[in-house]
Design an enzyme around this catalytic site. Structure first.
Site, PDB file in Angstrom:
ATOM      1  N   GLN A  71       0.833  -1.205   0.000  1.00 17.94           N
ATOM      2  CA  GLN A  71       0.000   0.000   0.000  1.00 17.94           C
ATOM      3  C   GLN A  71       0.867   1.254   0.000  1.00 17.94           C
ATOM      4  OE1 GLN A  71      -3.464  -0.061   2.806  1.00 17.94           O
ATOM      5  NE2 GLN A  71      -2.679  -2.113   3.249  1.00 17.94           N
TER       6      GLN A  71
HETATM    7  N1  LIG Z   1      -7.291 -13.561 -10.866  1.00 23.19           N
HETATM    8  C1  LIG Z   1      -6.194 -13.583 -10.116  1.00 23.19           C
HETATM    9  N2  LIG Z   1      -6.215 -13.066  -8.887  1.00 23.19           N
HETATM   10  C2  LIG Z   1      -5.078 -13.115  -8.155  1.00 23.19           C
HETATM   11  C3  LIG Z   1      -3.879 -13.684  -8.650  1.00 23.19           C
HETATM   12  N3  LIG Z   1      -2.930 -13.569  -7.694  1.00 23.19           N
HETATM   13  C4  LIG Z   1      -3.509 -12.956  -6.658  1.00 23.19           C
HETATM   14  N4  LIG Z   1      -4.802 -12.684  -6.909  1.00 23.19           N
HETATM   15  C5  LIG Z   1      -5.792 -12.030  -6.025  1.00 23.19           C
HETATM   16  O1  LIG Z   1      -5.407 -10.681  -5.836  1.00 23.19           O
HETATM   17  C6  LIG Z   1      -5.782 -10.230  -4.534  1.00 23.19           C
HETATM   18  C7  LIG Z   1      -4.598  -9.625  -3.817  1.00 23.19           C
HETATM   19  O2  LIG Z   1      -3.637 -10.636  -3.555  1.00 23.19           O
HETATM   20  P1  LIG Z   1      -2.541 -10.479  -2.390  1.00 23.19           P
HETATM   21  O3  LIG Z   1      -1.621 -11.642  -2.540  1.00 23.19           O
HETATM   22  O4  LIG Z   1      -3.169 -10.279  -1.084  1.00 23.19           O
HETATM   23  O5  LIG Z   1      -1.837  -9.131  -2.858  1.00 23.19           O
HETATM   24  P2  LIG Z   1      -0.572  -8.403  -2.190  1.00 23.19           P
HETATM   25  O6  LIG Z   1       0.330  -8.039  -3.330  1.00 23.19           O
HETATM   26  O7  LIG Z   1       0.011  -9.244  -1.126  1.00 23.19           O
HETATM   27  O8  LIG Z   1      -1.209  -7.057  -1.601  1.00 23.19           O
HETATM   28  P3  LIG Z   1      -0.679  -6.161  -0.345  1.00 23.19           P
HETATM   29  O9  LIG Z   1      -0.401  -7.090   0.785  1.00 23.19           O
HETATM   30  O10 LIG Z   1      -1.774  -5.194  -0.037  1.00 23.19           O
HETATM   31  O11 LIG Z   1       0.539  -5.451  -0.818  1.00 23.19           O
HETATM   32  C8  LIG Z   1      -6.362 -11.452  -3.816  1.00 23.19           C
HETATM   33  O12 LIG Z   1      -7.751 -11.402  -3.918  1.00 23.19           O
HETATM   34  C9  LIG Z   1      -5.803 -12.618  -4.626  1.00 23.19           C
HETATM   35  O13 LIG Z   1      -6.601 -13.774  -4.563  1.00 23.19           O
HETATM   36  C10 LIG Z   1      -3.884 -14.226  -9.982  1.00 23.19           C
HETATM   37  O14 LIG Z   1      -2.889 -14.732 -10.512  1.00 23.19           O
HETATM   38  N5  LIG Z   1      -5.065 -14.131 -10.659  1.00 23.19           N
END
Ligand SMILES: Nc1nc2c(ncn2[C@@H]2O[C@H](COP(=O)(O)OP(=O)(O)OP(=O)(O)O)[C@@H](O)[C@H]2O)c(=O)[nH]1
Ligand SMILES: [Mg+2]
Length: 180
Positions: A71
């Site tokens: 974020q």
């Molecule tokens: N369709 C799709 N959704 C995905 C994929 N990878 C992650 N997501 C979705 O994207 C959203 C965010 O995923 P996170 O892994 O929590 O993202 P993050 O990068 O860790 O985010 P922060 O912790 O806020 O920095 C979740 O709802 C996941 O299920 C993908 O390859 N395809």
């Protein structure tokens, strides 16, 4: 003498833990990727505040992976994780065209940082399952990756939900170890 050489080689190839930071904008899929690496499973995630850290072992190579919250308010503290980092995994949400410019800024800010001057960069073009997403080639062009000469880099398309492409990314990292 032989023993000493052997011990050195052993520590070089086997024991050493390689520090990795997983960065990228919020919602890119960083935490999902980390737990796919660890458990071959999709976990339910919520936005990361601070970081998660896990040890991932690939063919005798130990990686200590720091998954850092993406974020906006958290990005200014990414640099507190930089020291001794061998690899940066930059996760890009391939459907998020509007914010690729911000990712680009963050990438070049990291590459200019003293503590990351020796780090290799693996870029994951994630969410390849989404209709209309950018390809790895498009992302590579937009991020002008071919202009990066002072860091080894590699871009890999992937889908963290199925795990597709993740192993190939890890293989690139293991192939870079010892090349220096
Ligand atoms: N369709 C799709 N959704 C995905 C994929 N990878 C992650 N997501 C979705 O994207 C959203 C965010 O995923 P996170 O892994 O929590 O993202 P993050 O990068 O860790 O985010 P922060 O912790 O806020 O920095 C979740 O709802 C996941 O299920 C993908 O390859 N395809
Ligand atoms: Mg997260």
């Amino acid at each position: 003498m032989m023993g000493l050489i052997f011990a050195k080689l052993w520590s070089l190839f086997c024991n050493q833990e390689h520090k990795v930071i997983i960065v990228g904008l919020d919602n890119a899929g960083k935490t999902t990727i980390l737990y796919q690496f660890l458990m071959n499973e999709v976990v339910h995630t919520s936005p990361t505040i601070g970081s998660n850290v896990e040890e991932i072992v690939v063919k005798n190579t130990h990686f200590l992976m720091w998954d850092i919250g993406g974020q906006e308010s958290l990005r200014s503290s990414w640099n507190t994780y930089y020291s001794n980092t061998e690899f940066i995994i930059l996760v890009v949400d391939s459907i998020d065209r509007e914010r690729l410019a911000i990712t680009k800024e963050e990438l070049y800010r990291m590459l200019a940082h003293e503590d990351l001057r020796k780090a290799g960069v693996l870029i994951f073009a994630n969410k390849q399952d989404m209709k209309g997403c950018m390809t790895a080639a498009e992302i590579s062009k937009y991020l002008t990756l071919s202009s990066i000469k002072d860091h080894p880099w590699h871009i890999q398309s992937c889908c963290a939900l199925t795990g597709e492409g993740l192993c190939q990314g890890l293989e690139w990292m293991t192939s870079r170890i010892g090349v220096r």
